[in-house]
Scaffold this motif. Structure first.
Motif, short mmCIF file in Angstrom:
data_model
loop_
_atom_site.label_atom_id
_atom_site.label_comp_id
_atom_site.label_asym_id
_atom_site.label_seq_id
_atom_site.Cartn_x
_atom_site.Cartn_y
_atom_site.Cartn_z
N MET A 117 0.83 -1.18 0.00
CA MET A 117 0.00 0.00 0.00
C MET A 117 0.88 1.25 0.00
O MET A 117 1.99 1.24 0.49
N THR A 118 0.32 2.31 -0.48
CA THR A 118 1.04 3.57 -0.51
C THR A 118 0.66 4.42 0.70
O THR A 118 -0.32 4.15 1.40
N THR A 119 1.44 5.46 0.93
CA THR A 119 1.12 6.40 2.01
C THR A 119 -0.27 7.00 1.81
O THR A 119 -1.04 7.14 2.77
N ALA A 120 -0.61 7.33 0.57
CA ALA A 120 -1.94 7.87 0.29
C ALA A 120 -3.03 6.88 0.68
O ALA A 120 -4.07 7.27 1.24
N GLU A 121 -2.82 5.61 0.42
CA GLU A 121 -3.80 4.59 0.81
C GLU A 121 -3.88 4.46 2.34
O GLU A 121 -4.98 4.28 2.89
N HIS A 122 -2.74 4.55 3.01
CA HIS A 122 -2.74 4.52 4.48
C HIS A 122 -3.54 5.69 5.03
O HIS A 122 -4.34 5.53 5.97
N ASP B 123 -5.91 7.33 3.54
CA ASP B 123 -7.31 7.09 3.24
C ASP B 123 -7.92 6.14 4.26
O ASP B 123 -9.05 6.36 4.73
N THR B 124 -7.21 5.10 4.62
CA THR B 124 -7.69 4.15 5.63
C THR B 124 -7.91 4.85 6.96
O THR B 124 -8.94 4.67 7.61
N ARG C 115 -10.95 7.07 6.80
CA ARG C 115 -12.18 6.28 6.90
C ARG C 115 -12.46 5.87 8.35
O ARG C 115 -13.61 5.92 8.80
N LEU D 65 -2.02 -1.87 8.66
CA LEU D 65 -1.83 -1.30 7.34
C LEU D 65 -0.94 -2.15 6.46
O LEU D 65 -1.18 -2.30 5.27
N GLU E 138 8.13 3.04 5.29
CA GLU E 138 6.69 3.28 5.21
C GLU E 138 6.19 4.01 6.46
O GLU E 138 5.36 4.91 6.38
#
Length: 145
Positions: A1-6, A8-9, A12, A39, A63
């Motif tokens: 996963m990317t930092t942006a995805e982290h 986003d999680t 949420r 993550l 990360e």
């Protein structure tokens, strides 16, 4: 996963209501006043000569550092909260509230930010040398003990 995805999680999680009873899933758990989520997880190191462990430690550290930097950009400088005393207090019989009890069992320190009425927490969890590294995040309204 990317930092942006982290991120986003974590965003949420911030918007989800907290359950009244503890709920555990494969990669996360929630309870009154908190959510925890894994993550990233590396492989375990039961049959490793040490080289893969070093490489994976470097990757998870990168990360973790990128996530800390991104959250710092949003929420300012984090507090670094050492959990050794929390763990000892729990061992001495004090009731430590979740998610702090679970965090103290799995990490020696966390980075945390105050975001409105919530605490954002990120850390690397690892119980034993052979266990995988896990990049974790928590959102809680429960103040650190």
């Amino acid at each position: 996963m990317t930092t942006a995805e982290h991120l986003d999680t974590i965003d949420r999680l911030r918007g989800q209501t907290f359950p009244t009873d503890p709920v555990r899933f494969d990669r996360h758990g929630s309870g009154p006043g908190h959510h925890l989520v894994q993550l990233v997880e590396t492989r375990d190191f039961w049959e490793d000569d040490g080289s893969a462990r070093i490489e994976e430690a470097d990757q998870i550290s990168a990360e973790y550092g990128a996530l800390v930097q991104a959250l710092t950009g949003r929420w300012g400088a984090p507090q670094v909260f050492t959990l050794d005393g929390v763990m000892q207090r729990g061992l001495d019989g004090e009731a430590i509230p979740e998610p702090w009890d679970a965090l103290a069992d799995n990490a020696d320190h966390v980075h945390l930010w105050r975001a409105g009425d919530q605490w954002l927490v990120v850390y690397v969890a690892r119980r034993a040398t052979e266990d995988p590294f896990r990049l974790m995040a928590a959102v809680t309204v429960i103040d650190p003990p």
